[in-house]
Design a protein around this motif. Structure first.
Motif, PDB file in Angstrom:
ATOM      1  N   ALA A 156      26.323   2.936  22.971  1.00 42.03           N
ATOM      2  CA  ALA A 156      27.668   2.505  23.388  1.00 42.03           C
ATOM      3  C   ALA A 156      28.765   3.105  22.512  1.00 42.03           C
ATOM      4  O   ALA A 156      29.951   2.874  22.767  1.00 42.03           O
ATOM      5  N   GLY A 157      28.399   3.860  21.487  1.00 37.66           N
ATOM      6  CA  GLY A 157      29.402   4.476  20.624  1.00 37.66           C
ATOM      7  C   GLY A 157      29.985   3.535  19.599  1.00 37.66           C
ATOM      8  O   GLY A 157      31.110   3.745  19.125  1.00 37.66           O
ATOM      9  N   THR A 158      29.222   2.514  19.207  1.00 30.49           N
ATOM     10  CA  THR A 158      29.711   1.542  18.235  1.00 30.49           C
ATOM     11  C   THR A 158      29.901   2.161  16.849  1.00 30.49           C
ATOM     12  O   THR A 158      30.806   1.769  16.110  1.00 30.49           O
ATOM     13  N   PHE A 159      29.071   3.147  16.501  1.00 33.61           N
ATOM     14  CA  PHE A 159      29.103   3.712  15.156  1.00 33.61           C
ATOM     15  C   PHE A 159      29.867   5.039  15.134  1.00 33.61           C
ATOM     16  O   PHE A 159      29.942   5.755  16.137  1.00 33.61           O
ATOM     17  N   ASP A 160      30.393   5.380  13.979  1.00 35.53           N
ATOM     18  CA  ASP A 160      31.027   6.685  13.809  1.00 35.53           C
ATOM     19  C   ASP A 160      29.982   7.784  13.681  1.00 35.53           C
ATOM     20  O   ASP A 160      30.226   8.930  14.061  1.00 35.53           O
ATOM     21  N   ALA A 161      28.849   7.417  13.124  1.00 36.48           N
ATOM     22  CA  ALA A 161      27.755   8.380  12.952  1.00 36.48           C
ATOM     23  C   ALA A 161      26.435   7.635  13.060  1.00 36.48           C
ATOM     24  O   ALA A 161      26.360   6.421  12.794  1.00 36.48           O
ATOM     25  N   PHE A 162      25.397   8.363  13.448  1.00 36.32           N
ATOM     26  CA  PHE A 162      24.094   7.720  13.610  1.00 36.32           C
ATOM     27  C   PHE A 162      23.010   8.695  13.180  1.00 36.32           C
ATOM     28  O   PHE A 162      22.987   9.855  13.616  1.00 36.32           O
ATOM     29  N   VAL A 163      22.119   8.222  12.316  1.00 39.75           N
ATOM     30  CA  VAL A 163      21.002   9.044  11.852  1.00 39.75           C
ATOM     31  C   VAL A 163      19.802   8.770  12.751  1.00 39.75           C
ATOM     32  O   VAL A 163      19.360   7.631  12.889  1.00 39.75           O
ATOM     33  N   LEU A 164      19.265   9.830  13.347  1.00 39.19           N
ATOM     34  CA  LEU A 164      18.187   9.671  14.319  1.00 39.19           C
ATOM     35  C   LEU A 164      17.135  10.739  14.107  1.00 39.19           C
ATOM     36  O   LEU A 164      17.442  11.909  13.876  1.00 39.19           O
ATOM     37  N   SER A 165      15.893  10.334  14.180  1.00 39.99           N
ATOM     38  CA  SER A 165      14.781  11.273  14.211  1.00 39.99           C
ATOM     39  C   SER A 165      14.443  11.494  15.677  1.00 39.99           C
ATOM     40  O   SER A 165      13.970  10.594  16.352  1.00 39.99           O
ATOM     41  N   ARG A 166      14.696  12.702  16.187  1.00 40.40           N
ATOM     42  CA  ARG A 166      14.665  12.950  17.631  1.00 40.40           C
ATOM     43  C   ARG A 166      13.640  14.025  17.992  1.00 40.40           C
ATOM     44  O   ARG A 166      13.670  15.134  17.456  1.00 40.40           O
ATOM     45  N   ALA A 167      12.725  13.704  18.897  1.00 40.50           N
ATOM     46  CA  ALA A 167      11.793  14.696  19.406  1.00 40.50           C
ATOM     47  C   ALA A 167      12.531  15.606  20.374  1.00 40.50           C
ATOM     48  O   ALA A 167      13.246  15.141  21.260  1.00 40.50           O
ATOM     49  N   THR A 168      12.359  16.915  20.220  1.00 42.36           N
ATOM     50  CA  THR A 168      13.160  17.873  20.973  1.00 42.36           C
ATOM     51  C   THR A 168      12.468  18.444  22.204  1.00 42.36           C
ATOM     52  O   THR A 168      13.126  19.048  23.049  1.00 42.36           O
TER      53      THR A 168
END
Length: 506
Positions: free
Chosen positions: A394-406
Protein backbone atom coordinates in the motif's frame (compact mmCIF):
# COMPACT_ATOMS: atom_id res chain seq x y z
CA UNK A 1 29.84 6.52 -3.66
CA UNK A 2 29.99 3.96 -0.81
CA UNK A 3 30.04 5.08 2.77
CA UNK A 4 33.57 5.00 4.21
CA UNK A 5 32.36 4.38 7.75
CA UNK A 6 31.68 0.78 8.72
CA UNK A 7 28.53 0.24 10.76
CA UNK A 8 28.65 -0.75 14.39
CA UNK A 9 28.64 -4.58 14.44
CA UNK A 10 25.35 -6.19 15.41
CA UNK A 11 25.62 -9.52 17.26
CA UNK A 12 24.47 -12.29 14.94
CA UNK A 13 24.56 -15.34 17.20
CA UNK A 14 23.69 -16.13 20.77
CA UNK A 15 26.03 -18.21 22.93
CA UNK A 16 25.39 -21.89 22.29
CA UNK A 17 24.03 -22.41 25.81
CA UNK A 18 21.57 -19.57 25.38
CA UNK A 19 20.46 -20.96 22.03
CA UNK A 20 19.85 -24.34 23.57
CA UNK A 21 17.61 -22.85 26.27
CA UNK A 22 15.75 -20.54 23.88
CA UNK A 23 15.31 -23.26 21.30
CA UNK A 24 13.96 -25.76 23.80
CA UNK A 25 11.26 -23.27 24.71
CA UNK A 26 10.48 -22.41 21.09
CA UNK A 27 10.36 -26.01 19.97
CA UNK A 28 8.36 -27.49 22.83
CA UNK A 29 5.41 -29.16 21.16
CA UNK A 30 6.32 -27.83 17.71
CA UNK A 31 7.47 -31.16 16.33
CA UNK A 32 5.35 -33.40 18.51
CA UNK A 33 3.33 -34.76 15.59
CA UNK A 34 6.36 -35.31 13.37
CA UNK A 35 8.43 -36.87 16.15
CA UNK A 36 5.67 -39.32 16.99
CA UNK A 37 5.23 -40.25 13.35
CA UNK A 38 8.96 -40.87 12.98
CA UNK A 39 9.09 -43.01 16.11
CA UNK A 40 6.13 -45.12 15.08
CA UNK A 41 7.39 -45.68 11.55
CA UNK A 42 10.88 -46.55 12.81
CA UNK A 43 9.51 -49.95 13.80
CA UNK A 44 8.77 -50.75 10.17
CA UNK A 45 11.89 -49.00 8.92
CA UNK A 46 9.79 -46.65 6.83
CA UNK A 47 10.21 -43.16 8.31
CA UNK A 48 8.24 -40.02 7.71
CA UNK A 49 10.15 -36.85 6.83
CA UNK A 50 10.00 -33.97 9.30
CA UNK A 51 10.39 -30.60 7.63
CA UNK A 52 10.82 -27.20 9.28
CA UNK A 53 9.57 -24.47 6.93
CA UNK A 54 10.46 -20.80 7.24
CA UNK A 55 7.20 -18.99 6.53
CA UNK A 56 3.72 -20.04 7.72
CA UNK A 57 0.87 -20.01 5.20
CA UNK A 58 -0.27 -16.52 4.23
CA UNK A 59 -3.52 -17.48 2.50
CA UNK A 60 -4.57 -20.83 4.02
CA UNK A 61 -2.34 -22.57 1.42
CA UNK A 62 -4.28 -21.20 -1.52
CA UNK A 63 -2.34 -21.97 -4.73
CA UNK A 64 -3.33 -18.53 -6.02
CA UNK A 65 -0.86 -16.99 -3.54
CA UNK A 66 2.81 -17.55 -2.72
CA UNK A 67 1.62 -20.49 -0.61
CA UNK A 68 1.60 -22.37 -3.92
CA UNK A 69 5.35 -22.84 -3.59
CA UNK A 70 4.84 -24.78 -0.37
CA UNK A 71 2.46 -27.13 -2.16
CA UNK A 72 5.04 -27.57 -4.90
CA UNK A 73 7.92 -28.17 -2.45
CA UNK A 74 5.87 -30.88 -0.78
CA UNK A 75 5.10 -32.56 -4.14
CA UNK A 76 1.35 -32.41 -3.55
CA UNK A 77 0.12 -29.97 -6.23
CA UNK A 78 1.32 -30.11 -9.83
CA UNK A 79 1.23 -28.02 -12.99
CA UNK A 80 0.92 -28.68 -16.71
CA UNK A 81 4.61 -28.01 -17.26
CA UNK A 82 7.79 -28.15 -15.20
CA UNK A 83 11.19 -26.53 -15.76
CA UNK A 84 14.47 -28.40 -16.06
CA UNK A 85 17.72 -27.20 -14.52
CA UNK A 86 18.33 -24.89 -17.49
CA UNK A 87 14.86 -23.37 -17.28
CA UNK A 88 13.46 -25.18 -20.32
CA UNK A 89 9.80 -26.29 -20.30
CA UNK A 90 9.28 -30.04 -19.88
CA UNK A 91 6.09 -32.21 -19.69
CA UNK A 92 4.25 -32.69 -16.39
CA UNK A 93 0.44 -32.94 -16.33
CA UNK A 94 0.57 -31.99 -20.01
CA UNK A 95 2.27 -34.57 -22.22
CA UNK A 96 2.96 -32.11 -25.03
CA UNK A 97 1.98 -28.69 -26.39
CA UNK A 98 2.14 -26.65 -29.54
CA UNK A 99 1.46 -23.11 -30.65
CA UNK A 100 -1.65 -23.11 -32.83
CA UNK A 101 -2.05 -19.39 -33.59
CA UNK A 102 -0.27 -16.17 -32.68
CA UNK A 103 -2.40 -15.97 -29.53
CA UNK A 104 -3.14 -19.62 -28.68
CA UNK A 105 -1.38 -22.72 -27.41
CA UNK A 106 -2.77 -26.27 -27.23
CA UNK A 107 -1.81 -28.58 -24.34
CA UNK A 108 -2.53 -32.32 -24.46
CA UNK A 109 -3.48 -33.58 -20.97
CA UNK A 110 -1.75 -36.68 -19.59
CA UNK A 111 -3.88 -39.83 -19.46
CA UNK A 112 -4.31 -41.98 -16.36
CA UNK A 113 -3.87 -39.27 -13.72
CA UNK A 114 -6.26 -39.01 -10.79
CA UNK A 115 -6.68 -36.34 -8.16
CA UNK A 116 -6.21 -37.30 -4.53
CA UNK A 117 -9.98 -37.55 -4.10
CA UNK A 118 -10.14 -40.22 -6.83
CA UNK A 119 -11.64 -38.07 -9.58
CA UNK A 120 -9.86 -38.15 -12.97
CA UNK A 121 -7.69 -35.41 -14.38
CA UNK A 122 -9.47 -34.10 -17.45
CA UNK A 123 -9.12 -31.17 -19.81
CA UNK A 124 -12.23 -29.68 -18.20
CA UNK A 125 -10.61 -29.93 -14.75
CA UNK A 126 -7.50 -28.19 -16.05
CA UNK A 127 -9.59 -25.44 -17.64
CA UNK A 128 -11.45 -24.93 -14.36
CA UNK A 129 -8.23 -24.47 -12.36
CA UNK A 130 -6.58 -22.16 -14.87
CA UNK A 131 -9.74 -20.08 -15.26
CA UNK A 132 -9.99 -19.72 -11.48
CA UNK A 133 -6.46 -18.32 -11.47
CA UNK A 134 -7.07 -16.02 -14.45
CA UNK A 135 -10.23 -14.54 -12.92
CA UNK A 136 -8.99 -14.27 -9.33
CA UNK A 137 -8.68 -10.87 -7.66
CA UNK A 138 -5.86 -10.26 -7.28
CA UNK A 139 -4.53 -12.54 -9.99
CA UNK A 140 -1.45 -14.66 -9.34
CA UNK A 141 1.57 -12.54 -10.22
CA UNK A 142 2.58 -14.94 -13.01
CA UNK A 143 -0.45 -13.57 -14.89
CA UNK A 144 0.37 -9.89 -14.37
CA UNK A 145 -0.34 -8.11 -17.64
CA UNK A 146 -1.66 -11.30 -19.24
CA UNK A 147 -5.27 -11.60 -20.37
CA UNK A 148 -5.69 -15.37 -20.34
CA UNK A 149 -8.63 -17.58 -21.33
CA UNK A 150 -8.83 -21.37 -21.33
CA UNK A 151 -11.06 -23.75 -23.26
CA UNK A 152 -11.29 -27.55 -22.92
CA UNK A 153 -11.56 -29.58 -26.12
CA UNK A 154 -11.51 -33.36 -25.76
CA UNK A 155 -8.21 -34.28 -24.14
CA UNK A 156 -6.67 -30.88 -24.81
CA UNK A 157 -6.94 -27.38 -23.43
CA UNK A 158 -6.40 -24.27 -25.52
CA UNK A 159 -4.77 -21.42 -23.64
CA UNK A 160 -5.21 -18.05 -25.33
CA UNK A 161 -3.80 -14.66 -24.41
CA UNK A 162 -5.01 -11.18 -25.32
CA UNK A 163 -1.60 -10.38 -26.77
CA UNK A 164 1.00 -12.70 -28.25
CA UNK A 165 2.93 -14.32 -25.41
CA UNK A 166 5.97 -16.47 -26.23
CA UNK A 167 6.25 -17.68 -22.65
CA UNK A 168 2.90 -19.42 -22.21
CA UNK A 169 4.48 -22.88 -21.65
CA UNK A 170 6.91 -21.46 -19.07
CA UNK A 171 4.05 -19.62 -17.33
CA UNK A 172 2.19 -22.92 -17.03
CA UNK A 173 5.04 -24.19 -14.84
CA UNK A 174 4.29 -21.69 -12.06
CA UNK A 175 3.05 -23.36 -8.86
CA UNK A 176 0.42 -20.60 -8.74
CA UNK A 177 -1.19 -22.34 -11.73
CA UNK A 178 -1.46 -25.73 -10.01
CA UNK A 179 -4.30 -27.97 -11.16
CA UNK A 180 -6.64 -29.11 -8.36
CA UNK A 181 -9.79 -31.20 -8.14
CA UNK A 182 -13.25 -29.61 -8.27
CA UNK A 183 -13.66 -30.00 -4.50
CA UNK A 184 -10.92 -27.39 -3.95
CA UNK A 185 -12.98 -24.55 -5.37
CA UNK A 186 -15.71 -23.13 -3.16
CA UNK A 187 -16.72 -19.57 -3.91
CA UNK A 188 -13.68 -17.33 -3.80
CA UNK A 189 -11.60 -19.71 -1.69
CA UNK A 190 -9.35 -22.54 -2.85
CA UNK A 191 -8.65 -25.38 -0.41
CA UNK A 192 -5.91 -27.77 -1.58
CA UNK A 193 -6.46 -30.44 1.13
CA UNK A 194 -6.91 -33.77 -0.61
CA UNK A 195 -7.21 -32.09 -4.01
CA UNK A 196 -3.82 -32.37 -5.73
CA UNK A 197 -2.30 -34.92 -8.10
CA UNK A 198 1.20 -35.19 -6.64
CA UNK A 199 3.25 -37.85 -4.87
CA UNK A 200 1.96 -36.78 -1.43
CA UNK A 201 -1.62 -36.17 -0.29
CA UNK A 202 -2.17 -33.10 1.88
CA UNK A 203 -4.40 -34.52 4.62
CA UNK A 204 -4.39 -31.92 7.37
CA UNK A 205 -3.48 -28.28 7.94
CA UNK A 206 -3.30 -26.85 11.45
CA UNK A 207 -3.63 -23.15 10.72
CA UNK A 208 -0.20 -21.56 10.59
CA UNK A 209 1.51 -24.15 12.80
CA UNK A 210 1.76 -27.42 10.86
CA UNK A 211 0.64 -29.61 7.99
CA UNK A 212 0.51 -33.37 7.37
CA UNK A 213 0.95 -35.23 4.10
CA UNK A 214 0.74 -38.96 3.34
CA UNK A 215 2.14 -40.93 0.44
CA UNK A 216 -0.09 -41.15 -2.63
CA UNK A 217 -0.03 -44.87 -3.30
CA UNK A 218 -1.53 -44.33 -6.77
CA UNK A 219 0.71 -41.53 -7.97
CA UNK A 220 1.04 -41.49 -11.76
CA UNK A 221 4.80 -40.98 -11.47
CA UNK A 222 5.34 -43.95 -9.12
CA UNK A 223 4.89 -44.15 -5.35
CA UNK A 224 7.19 -42.01 -3.21
CA UNK A 225 9.89 -43.68 -1.13
CA UNK A 226 8.83 -41.89 2.07
CA UNK A 227 5.48 -42.69 3.73
CA UNK A 228 4.71 -39.06 4.43
CA UNK A 229 5.79 -35.58 5.44
CA UNK A 230 5.22 -33.78 8.73
CA UNK A 231 5.64 -30.05 8.26
CA UNK A 232 6.09 -27.49 11.02
CA UNK A 233 6.21 -23.77 10.31
CA UNK A 234 9.05 -22.18 12.30
CA UNK A 235 9.54 -18.47 11.45
CA UNK A 236 12.20 -18.12 14.14
CA UNK A 237 15.52 -18.83 12.42
CA UNK A 238 17.35 -19.84 15.60
CA UNK A 239 14.67 -22.39 16.35
CA UNK A 240 14.86 -23.83 12.83
CA UNK A 241 18.61 -24.33 13.03
CA UNK A 242 18.29 -25.76 16.54
CA UNK A 243 15.70 -28.26 15.27
CA UNK A 244 18.32 -29.71 12.92
CA UNK A 245 21.03 -29.82 15.59
CA UNK A 246 18.77 -31.50 18.11
CA UNK A 247 17.34 -34.05 15.67
CA UNK A 248 13.82 -32.61 15.88
CA UNK A 249 13.75 -31.99 12.12
CA UNK A 250 15.15 -33.89 9.15
CA UNK A 251 15.09 -31.05 6.63
CA UNK A 252 15.30 -27.35 7.51
CA UNK A 253 14.43 -24.68 5.00
CA UNK A 254 16.52 -21.49 4.78
CA UNK A 255 19.11 -21.79 7.50
CA UNK A 256 20.24 -18.21 8.22
CA UNK A 257 23.88 -17.28 7.66
CA UNK A 258 24.28 -16.48 11.35
CA UNK A 259 23.39 -20.07 12.29
CA UNK A 260 25.28 -21.93 9.55
CA UNK A 261 28.56 -21.89 11.47
CA UNK A 262 26.87 -23.72 14.37
CA UNK A 263 25.97 -26.68 12.18
CA UNK A 264 28.10 -29.52 10.86
CA UNK A 265 29.30 -28.55 7.38
CA UNK A 266 27.99 -31.91 6.14
CA UNK A 267 24.49 -30.87 7.18
CA UNK A 268 24.29 -27.74 5.05
CA UNK A 269 24.19 -27.09 1.33
CA UNK A 270 24.80 -23.63 -0.08
CA UNK A 271 22.85 -23.09 -3.30
CA UNK A 272 23.36 -20.01 -5.51
CA UNK A 273 19.98 -18.43 -6.05
CA UNK A 274 18.27 -16.09 -8.48
CA UNK A 275 17.38 -13.95 -5.47
CA UNK A 276 18.24 -10.30 -4.93
CA UNK A 277 18.23 -8.37 -1.67
CA UNK A 278 16.82 -5.02 -2.74
CA UNK A 279 15.96 -1.68 -1.12
CA UNK A 280 12.69 -0.53 -2.72
CA UNK A 281 12.08 3.23 -2.56
CA UNK A 282 8.57 4.72 -2.55
CA UNK A 283 8.42 6.91 -5.66
CA UNK A 284 4.85 8.17 -5.16
CA UNK A 285 5.10 10.10 -1.89
CA UNK A 286 7.44 11.10 0.90
CA UNK A 287 11.12 11.92 0.60
CA UNK A 288 11.80 9.47 -2.20
CA UNK A 289 9.26 11.01 -4.52
CA UNK A 290 12.25 13.26 -5.25
CA UNK A 291 14.51 11.42 -7.72
CA UNK A 292 17.58 13.25 -6.43
CA UNK A 293 17.01 11.90 -2.92
CA UNK A 294 16.62 8.39 -4.35
CA UNK A 295 20.00 8.92 -5.99
CA UNK A 296 21.41 10.13 -2.68
CA UNK A 297 20.20 6.93 -1.02
CA UNK A 298 21.81 4.84 -3.76
CA UNK A 299 25.13 6.60 -3.25
CA UNK A 300 24.93 6.08 0.51
CA UNK A 301 24.37 2.31 0.37
CA UNK A 302 27.55 0.26 0.73
CA UNK A 303 26.58 -3.29 -0.27
CA UNK A 304 30.05 -4.71 0.37
CA UNK A 305 29.61 -3.96 4.07
CA UNK A 306 26.39 -6.00 4.02
CA UNK A 307 28.00 -8.94 2.22
CA UNK A 308 31.06 -9.04 4.46
CA UNK A 309 29.29 -8.31 7.74
CA UNK A 310 25.71 -9.50 7.68
CA UNK A 311 26.14 -12.36 5.21
CA UNK A 312 29.65 -13.37 6.27
CA UNK A 313 30.73 -13.57 2.65
CA UNK A 314 27.90 -15.95 1.66
CA UNK A 315 26.43 -13.57 -0.94
CA UNK A 316 27.47 -11.56 -4.00
CA UNK A 317 27.43 -7.77 -4.33
CA UNK A 318 24.72 -6.82 -6.81
CA UNK A 319 25.56 -5.00 -10.03
CA UNK A 320 21.92 -5.01 -11.05
CA UNK A 321 18.56 -6.56 -10.24
CA UNK A 322 19.51 -9.84 -11.95
CA UNK A 323 22.33 -11.84 -10.44
CA UNK A 324 24.97 -14.47 -11.25
CA UNK A 325 22.34 -17.23 -11.41
CA UNK A 326 21.66 -15.75 -14.87
CA UNK A 327 25.12 -15.66 -16.51
CA UNK A 328 23.85 -13.59 -19.44
CA UNK A 329 22.97 -10.75 -17.04
CA UNK A 330 26.66 -9.76 -17.17
CA UNK A 331 25.94 -8.30 -20.60
CA UNK A 332 23.91 -5.47 -19.02
CA UNK A 333 24.68 -1.86 -19.79
CA UNK A 334 23.78 -0.85 -16.27
CA UNK A 335 22.40 2.54 -15.32
CA UNK A 336 22.52 4.86 -18.36
CA UNK A 337 20.73 7.96 -17.06
CA UNK A 338 21.74 8.50 -13.45
CA UNK A 339 20.12 11.39 -11.61
CA UNK A 340 22.52 13.63 -9.69
CA UNK A 341 22.26 12.99 -5.93
CA UNK A 342 20.54 15.70 -3.88
CA UNK A 343 21.07 16.72 -0.26
CA UNK A 344 18.85 14.88 2.26
CA UNK A 345 19.05 17.75 4.81
CA UNK A 346 17.49 15.61 7.53
CA UNK A 347 14.66 14.23 5.38
CA UNK A 348 12.70 11.74 7.49
CA UNK A 349 12.21 8.21 6.13
CA UNK A 350 10.88 4.93 7.53
CA UNK A 351 12.37 1.65 6.34
CA UNK A 352 10.23 -1.46 6.68
CA UNK A 353 11.31 -5.09 6.59
CA UNK A 354 10.43 -8.45 8.16
CA UNK A 355 11.81 -10.99 10.57
CA UNK A 356 11.12 -14.19 8.60
CA UNK A 357 14.50 -13.94 6.87
CA UNK A 358 16.84 -13.49 9.78
CA UNK A 359 19.37 -11.31 7.99
CA UNK A 360 16.93 -8.64 6.85
CA UNK A 361 16.47 -6.79 10.18
CA UNK A 362 20.25 -6.56 10.44
CA UNK A 363 20.46 -5.34 6.84
CA UNK A 364 17.91 -2.65 7.70
CA UNK A 365 19.86 -1.64 10.80
CA UNK A 366 23.05 -1.30 8.75
CA UNK A 367 21.22 0.72 6.10
CA UNK A 368 19.85 2.95 8.84
CA UNK A 369 23.40 3.85 9.84
CA UNK A 370 24.56 4.38 6.27
CA UNK A 371 21.61 6.59 5.37
CA UNK A 372 21.86 8.58 8.59
CA UNK A 373 25.48 9.30 7.78
CA UNK A 374 24.30 10.59 4.38
CA UNK A 375 21.96 13.05 6.08
CA UNK A 376 18.63 11.22 6.33
CA UNK A 377 16.65 10.80 9.54
CA UNK A 378 15.81 7.08 9.58
CA UNK A 379 13.29 5.00 11.49
CA UNK A 380 12.87 1.24 11.25
CA UNK A 381 9.69 -0.86 11.38
CA UNK A 382 10.17 -4.62 11.55
CA UNK A 383 7.42 -7.27 11.75
CA UNK A 384 6.68 -10.78 10.55
CA UNK A 385 6.08 -10.81 6.81
CA UNK A 386 2.44 -11.86 7.11
CA UNK A 387 1.82 -8.74 9.20
CA UNK A 388 3.69 -6.25 7.02
CA UNK A 389 3.09 -7.24 3.37
CA UNK A 390 -0.22 -5.38 3.06
CA UNK A 391 1.28 -2.12 4.32
CA UNK A 392 4.32 -2.52 2.07
CA UNK A 393 2.15 -2.97 -1.03
CA UNK A 394 0.00 0.00 0.00
CA UNK A 395 3.04 2.31 0.04
CA UNK A 396 3.01 2.85 3.80
CA UNK A 397 6.82 2.92 4.03
CA UNK A 398 9.35 5.23 2.40
CA UNK A 399 11.62 2.26 1.79
CA UNK A 400 11.35 -1.49 2.13
CA UNK A 401 14.06 -4.14 2.36
CA UNK A 402 13.04 -7.30 0.52
CA UNK A 403 14.70 -10.53 -0.47
CA UNK A 404 13.12 -11.14 -3.88
CA UNK A 405 13.33 -14.17 -6.17
CA UNK A 406 13.84 -12.90 -9.72
CA UNK A 407 12.89 -15.96 -11.82
CA UNK A 408 10.67 -17.77 -9.36
CA UNK A 409 7.52 -18.09 -11.45
CA UNK A 410 8.25 -18.73 -15.11
CA UNK A 411 12.01 -19.22 -15.10
CA UNK A 412 12.17 -15.90 -16.94
CA UNK A 413 12.85 -12.58 -15.15
CA UNK A 414 10.44 -10.57 -17.30
CA UNK A 415 7.53 -11.66 -15.08
CA UNK A 416 9.34 -10.52 -11.92
CA UNK A 417 10.28 -7.17 -13.47
CA UNK A 418 6.70 -6.57 -14.61
CA UNK A 419 5.22 -7.57 -11.26
CA UNK A 420 7.54 -5.30 -9.28
CA UNK A 421 7.96 -2.27 -11.53
CA UNK A 422 5.11 -1.96 -14.04
CA UNK A 423 2.49 0.69 -13.33
CA UNK A 424 -0.09 -2.08 -12.91
CA UNK A 425 2.26 -4.65 -11.38
CA UNK A 426 0.72 -6.55 -8.49
CA UNK A 427 3.90 -6.35 -6.35
CA UNK A 428 4.86 -2.74 -7.05
CA UNK A 429 6.20 -1.85 -3.60
CA UNK A 430 8.07 1.11 -5.11
CA UNK A 431 4.73 2.52 -6.37
CA UNK A 432 6.54 3.17 -9.66
CA UNK A 433 4.64 4.60 -12.61
CA UNK A 434 7.10 5.41 -15.36
CA UNK A 435 6.20 5.37 -19.10
CA UNK A 436 9.74 4.45 -20.18
CA UNK A 437 9.80 1.52 -17.77
CA UNK A 438 6.34 0.34 -18.84
CA UNK A 439 7.37 0.48 -22.51
CA UNK A 440 10.55 -1.51 -21.88
CA UNK A 441 8.68 -4.09 -19.82
CA UNK A 442 6.04 -4.56 -22.53
CA UNK A 443 8.76 -5.06 -25.13
CA UNK A 444 10.55 -7.64 -22.98
CA UNK A 445 7.30 -9.51 -22.35
CA UNK A 446 6.50 -9.71 -26.06
CA UNK A 447 9.91 -10.73 -27.38
CA UNK A 448 10.38 -14.40 -28.35
CA UNK A 449 12.71 -16.57 -26.29
CA UNK A 450 16.40 -16.43 -27.03
CA UNK A 451 19.07 -13.76 -27.31
CA UNK A 452 16.63 -11.07 -28.39
CA UNK A 453 14.47 -11.62 -25.31
CA UNK A 454 17.47 -11.54 -23.04
CA UNK A 455 18.58 -8.23 -24.53
CA UNK A 456 15.06 -6.82 -24.05
CA UNK A 457 15.01 -7.98 -20.43
CA UNK A 458 18.34 -6.28 -19.75
CA UNK A 459 17.05 -3.10 -21.38
CA UNK A 460 14.03 -3.22 -19.06
CA UNK A 461 16.35 -3.71 -16.09
CA UNK A 462 18.30 -0.64 -17.18
CA UNK A 463 15.09 1.39 -17.43
CA UNK A 464 14.21 0.43 -13.85
CA UNK A 465 17.70 1.19 -12.56
CA UNK A 466 17.57 4.61 -14.20
CA UNK A 467 14.64 5.55 -11.94
CA UNK A 468 16.40 4.53 -8.70
CA UNK A 469 13.07 3.04 -7.60
CA UNK A 470 15.03 0.06 -6.37
CA UNK A 471 18.59 -0.26 -5.12
CA UNK A 472 19.86 -3.82 -5.68
CA UNK A 473 22.29 -4.64 -2.90
CA UNK A 474 23.28 -8.30 -3.02
CA UNK A 475 22.39 -11.69 -4.45
CA UNK A 476 21.73 -14.38 -1.86
CA UNK A 477 22.65 -18.01 -1.61
CA UNK A 478 20.16 -20.26 0.14
CA UNK A 479 21.44 -22.56 2.86
CA UNK A 480 19.44 -25.76 3.28
CA UNK A 481 19.91 -28.05 6.25
CA UNK A 482 19.62 -31.83 5.93
CA UNK A 483 20.19 -34.38 8.69
CA UNK A 484 22.80 -37.03 7.84
CA UNK A 485 20.10 -39.67 7.34
CA UNK A 486 18.21 -37.71 4.65
CA UNK A 487 18.60 -39.07 1.13
CA UNK A 488 17.90 -37.17 -2.11
CA UNK A 489 16.21 -33.99 -0.90
CA UNK A 490 16.05 -31.44 -3.69
CA UNK A 491 18.44 -28.46 -3.66
CA UNK A 492 16.44 -26.17 -5.93
CA UNK A 493 17.54 -22.57 -6.67
CA UNK A 494 13.98 -21.75 -7.74
CA UNK A 495 12.53 -23.03 -4.44
CA UNK A 496 9.96 -25.22 -6.21
CA UNK A 497 11.18 -28.64 -5.06
CA UNK A 498 12.24 -29.94 -1.65
CA UNK A 499 10.72 -33.37 -0.89
CA UNK A 500 10.35 -35.46 -4.05
CA UNK A 501 9.37 -39.07 -4.83
CA UNK A 502 13.00 -40.05 -4.21
CA UNK A 503 13.49 -38.27 -0.87
CA UNK A 504 13.59 -40.61 2.13
CA UNK A 505 15.17 -41.35 5.49
CA UNK A 506 17.79 -44.10 5.47
Amino acid sequence: MPSEESPVPVPKVLPVAAIAVASSLLLTGCFASGATGAADSAVSGDKRIRVAMMQPPRSALSPLSDDAFKLSRWSTAETLVKLDAEGNARPALAEKWRRTTRLSWEFTIRNGVRFHDGTPLTAAAVARSLTAAATASPKPRILDGVGLTVEARGDTVTVSTAEADPLVPERMSSPQLSVLAAKAYRGKTVNPVGAGTGAFVLTKVNGTSSATLDRNEHYWGGAAKAPGIDVTFVPDSTARAAALRSGEADIVESVPVSQASLLDEKQITEVPMPRTNTLYLNTSKGAFKDASLRAAARRAVDAQVLVDGVYEGRADVAEGLLGPALPWAKERKGRTAATAPGKPDGASITIGTFTDRAELPEVAATLQQQLQKAGFEVKLEVREYANIETDALAGTFDAFVLSRATVLDSGDPAAYLYSDFASDGSFNIAQLSDPAVDKALRKAAGTPSGDARRAAVLAAETAVLNTDAAIPMLHERVIQGDAAHVVDSAKDPRERELVTVDTHIK
